[in-house]
Every structure is written in structure tokens, then in C-alpha cells.
Design a protein around this motif. Structure first.
Motif, mmCIF file in Angstrom:
data_model
loop_
_atom_site.group_PDB
_atom_site.id
_atom_site.type_symbol
_atom_site.label_atom_id
_atom_site.label_comp_id
_atom_site.label_asym_id
_atom_site.label_seq_id
_atom_site.Cartn_x
_atom_site.Cartn_y
_atom_site.Cartn_z
ATOM 1 N N TRP A 117 -24.419 -19.258 35.994
ATOM 2 C CA TRP A 117 -24.291 -17.871 35.331
ATOM 3 C C TRP A 117 -25.474 -17.237 34.945
ATOM 4 C CZ3 TRP A 117 -20.004 -17.085 31.134
ATOM 5 C CH2 TRP A 117 -19.691 -15.658 31.324
ATOM 6 N N ASP A 118 -26.053 -16.090 35.613
ATOM 7 C CA ASP A 118 -26.987 -15.353 35.132
ATOM 8 C C ASP A 118 -26.498 -14.200 34.405
ATOM 9 O OD1 ASP A 118 -29.454 -13.620 35.084
ATOM 10 O OD2 ASP A 118 -28.955 -12.844 37.036
ATOM 11 N N SER A 119 -26.231 -14.599 33.050
ATOM 12 C CA SER A 119 -25.329 -13.820 32.348
ATOM 13 C C SER A 119 -26.202 -12.764 31.804
ATOM 14 C CB SER A 119 -24.769 -14.628 31.033
ATOM 15 O OG SER A 119 -25.851 -15.290 30.475
ATOM 16 N N ASP A 120 -27.565 -12.864 31.826
ATOM 17 C CA ASP A 120 -28.368 -12.059 31.101
ATOM 18 C C ASP A 120 -28.888 -10.886 32.118
ATOM 19 O OD1 ASP A 120 -30.261 -13.375 32.565
ATOM 20 O OD2 ASP A 120 -31.567 -13.842 30.799
ATOM 21 N N GLY A 121 -28.610 -11.039 33.302
ATOM 22 C CA GLY A 121 -28.592 -10.126 34.620
ATOM 23 C C GLY A 121 -30.173 -10.067 34.942
ATOM 24 N N ASN A 122 -31.237 -11.080 34.824
ATOM 25 C CA ASN A 122 -32.310 -10.904 35.226
ATOM 26 C C ASN A 122 -32.569 -11.588 36.552
ATOM 27 O OD1 ASN A 122 -32.309 -13.833 35.067
ATOM 28 N ND2 ASN A 122 -34.156 -14.055 33.653
ATOM 29 N N GLY A 123 -31.701 -11.783 37.313
ATOM 30 C CA GLY A 123 -31.540 -12.477 38.531
ATOM 31 C C GLY A 123 -31.940 -13.807 38.744
ATOM 32 N N LYS A 124 -31.686 -14.813 37.698
ATOM 33 C CA LYS A 124 -32.058 -16.211 37.984
ATOM 34 C C LYS A 124 -31.026 -16.697 36.908
ATOM 35 C CE LYS A 124 -36.804 -15.597 38.756
ATOM 36 N NZ LYS A 124 -38.233 -15.871 38.412
ATOM 37 N N ALA A 125 -30.243 -17.699 37.308
ATOM 38 C CA ALA A 125 -29.280 -18.317 36.683
ATOM 39 C C ALA A 125 -29.866 -19.620 36.152
ATOM 40 C CB ALA A 125 -28.031 -18.489 37.505
ATOM 41 N N GLY A 126 -29.215 -19.921 35.064
ATOM 42 C CA GLY A 126 -29.705 -21.206 34.445
ATOM 43 C C GLY A 126 -30.915 -21.233 33.680
ATOM 44 N N GLU A 127 -31.540 -19.926 33.275
ATOM 45 C CA GLU A 127 -32.689 -19.751 32.482
ATOM 46 C C GLU A 127 -32.496 -19.348 31.121
ATOM 47 O OE1 GLU A 127 -35.331 -17.342 34.707
ATOM 48 O OE2 GLU A 127 -35.908 -18.971 36.020
ATOM 49 N N LYS A 128 -33.502 -19.416 30.315
ATOM 50 C CA LYS A 128 -33.457 -18.817 28.817
ATOM 51 C C LYS A 128 -32.644 -17.745 28.758
ATOM 52 C CE LYS A 128 -36.277 -17.924 24.931
ATOM 53 N NZ LYS A 128 -37.969 -17.737 24.481
ATOM 54 N N GLY A 129 -31.768 -17.550 27.909
ATOM 55 C CA GLY A 129 -30.852 -16.380 27.807
ATOM 56 C C GLY A 129 -29.790 -16.372 28.480
ATOM 57 N N ASP A 130 -29.470 -17.333 29.474
ATOM 58 C CA ASP A 130 -28.188 -17.398 30.041
ATOM 59 C C ASP A 130 -27.282 -18.383 29.577
ATOM 60 O OD1 ASP A 130 -28.920 -15.862 32.541
ATOM 61 O OD2 ASP A 130 -30.002 -17.561 33.381
ATOM 62 N N ILE A 131 -25.711 -17.765 29.778
ATOM 63 C CA ILE A 131 -24.731 -18.845 29.086
ATOM 64 C C ILE A 131 -24.636 -20.108 30.255
ATOM 65 C CG2 ILE A 131 -22.010 -19.026 28.783
ATOM 66 C CD1 ILE A 131 -22.151 -15.839 28.219
ATOM 67 N N PHE A 132 -24.861 -21.044 29.386
ATOM 68 C CA PHE A 132 -24.727 -22.416 30.273
ATOM 69 C C PHE A 132 -23.851 -23.461 29.423
ATOM 70 C CE2 PHE A 132 -27.161 -26.422 31.510
ATOM 71 C CZ PHE A 132 -27.302 -26.304 32.716
ATOM 72 N N ILE A 133 -23.541 -24.725 30.030
ATOM 73 C CA ILE A 133 -22.494 -25.439 29.512
ATOM 74 C C ILE A 133 -23.080 -26.127 28.330
ATOM 75 C CG2 ILE A 133 -21.529 -27.900 29.874
ATOM 76 C CD1 ILE A 133 -20.804 -26.872 32.683
ATOM 77 N N ASP A 134 -22.517 -26.428 27.256
ATOM 78 C CA ASP A 134 -23.156 -27.172 25.974
ATOM 79 C C ASP A 134 -22.758 -28.544 26.089
ATOM 80 O OD1 ASP A 134 -24.154 -27.977 23.493
ATOM 81 O OD2 ASP A 134 -22.868 -26.396 22.279
ATOM 82 N N TYR A 135 -24.167 -29.238 26.937
ATOM 83 C CA TYR A 135 -23.913 -30.666 26.827
ATOM 84 C C TYR A 135 -23.894 -31.427 25.520
ATOM 85 C CZ TYR A 135 -24.107 -29.956 31.738
ATOM 86 O OH TYR A 135 -23.883 -29.315 32.969
ATOM 87 N N ASP A 136 -24.630 -30.714 24.641
ATOM 88 C CA ASP A 136 -24.910 -31.350 23.162
ATOM 89 C C ASP A 136 -23.565 -31.570 22.857
ATOM 90 O OD1 ASP A 136 -27.687 -31.348 23.478
ATOM 91 O OD2 ASP A 136 -27.667 -29.337 22.839
ATOM 92 N N LYS A 137 -22.832 -30.507 22.894
ATOM 93 C CA LYS A 137 -21.260 -30.844 22.105
ATOM 94 C C LYS A 137 -20.486 -32.073 23.119
ATOM 95 C CE LYS A 137 -18.140 -27.847 19.632
ATOM 96 N NZ LYS A 137 -18.356 -26.864 18.755
ATOM 97 N N GLN A 138 -20.310 -31.622 24.297
ATOM 98 C CA GLN A 138 -19.540 -32.401 25.077
ATOM 99 C C GLN A 138 -19.760 -32.382 26.691
ATOM 100 O OE1 GLN A 138 -15.373 -31.926 24.407
ATOM 101 N NE2 GLN A 138 -14.623 -32.506 26.278
#
Length: 164
Positions: free
Chosen positions: A124-145
Motif C-alpha cells: 500500500w502506497d498510502s502516502d501517495g509518493n509512488g512507492k509502496a512499503g516505504e517510510k510513511g506508508d501503512i504496513f502490517i504491524d509484525y511487532d504486534k502479530q
């Protein structure tokens, strides 16, 4: 000593003859038990609830959810992509129905020798900068589960966070 040996052989023969007992056949008045299903029925859709505790700012609503499968007993085997689908979401939390093929386990390569394990991934490129999975994007919280899912009719929960 010879008598003890004969007694031991007779006891062993008696015990083994009990193993060859014919299977119980139900009488016409009795109902035969239904045979157990070899493969449990996989639902057509996997219901996934995505949630998180942060304030999410979504500039680009387009995301891709992928389902992967792997043999639970193989430690270093690569996971196999089973299915993926594009969605649009403008807020978190949200729930989706991900279509799952009925032959999901048969798509896993190498073929599972034991039980299969499934998990989901979000791109998900949720911040709209053209690149998914980078700082500022929504990602799976692997720390939680870790996002393991079961292919059943229950709603599966996956936690999200913003990459920092």
C-alpha cells in the motif's frame, strides 16, 4: 523352559488373533457413521479485518492484499502466492473479503508434506509518493502479530501501522 516358550508363543498367537477381528458391520437398523472428509472445505472468501491503533492519513486509497501458503514443516521453503486482489480504502479499520480458490493447498510449491500455513501481505502506497512499503506508508504491524490466517469461516485479524 520349553513349557514357558510354548506358553509365550500361545499367548502371542492369542494376542495377534485379536488384531484380525473383522470390522463391525452395522445392521440394517443401525446407521453407519458418515465418513470423515479428507479435505476440509475451503471457503470461497477469506474475511480479514484490518485494524490499528495509530491515526492513519491515507492519500492513496489503492492497496493490494496477497495470500501466501507454505508447508508448515519446512523451515526454509519459499512461500507460494495463492491469490491477490486490489482494494480501495479511505480509513482504518476496515474489513475485506479476499476470494480464495478451492484448491489453495494444491497451489503451494513444494507440495506440503504436512499441514499448510497461510499468511497475508499488504502492499500500500498510502502516502501517495509512488512507492509502496516505504517510510510513511501503512504496513502490517509484525511487532504486534504475524499475519497468519486460517482458511475457515472466521474473521481473521491483521494489525496495521505506519512505517517510520
Amino acid at each position: 523352559m520349553r513349557n514357558h516358550l510354548l506358553l509365550f508363543i500361545a499367548a502371542g498367537t492369542f494376542m495377534l488373533s485379536g488384531c484380525n477381528k473383522p470390522a463391525h458391520k452395522p445392521s440394517p437398523d443401525e446407521k453407519a457413521p458418515a465418513p470423515a472428509a479428507v479435505n476440509s472445505e475451503v471457503p470461497n472468501n477469506l474475511k480479514i479485518e484490518f485494524s490499528g491503533t495509530e491515526n492513519f492519513t491515507i492519500k492513496n486509497p489503492k492497496l493490494k492484499v496477497s495470500l501466501y501458503g507454505v508447508d508448515e514443516m519446512l523451515a526454509d521453503a519459499p512461500a507460494t502466492l495463492i491469490t491477490e486482489k486490489d482494494y480501495e480504502q479511505t480509513s482504518v479499520p476496515f474489513t475485506i473479503d479476499l476470494p480464495v480458490p478451492k484448491d489453495a493447498e494444491s497451489k503451494i510449491n513444494p507440495k506440503p508434506a504436512g499441514p499448510a500455513k497461510y499468511y497475508v501481505n499488504v502492499s500500500w502506497d498510502s502516502d501517495g509518493n509512488g512507492k509502496a512499503g516505504e517510510k510513511g506508508d501503512i504496513f502490517i504491524d509484525y511487532d504486534k502479530q504475524f499475519p497468519n490466517v486460517k482458511l475457515n469461516n472466521e474473521t481473521q485479524k491483521v494489525y496495521l501501522k505506519v512505517l517510520k
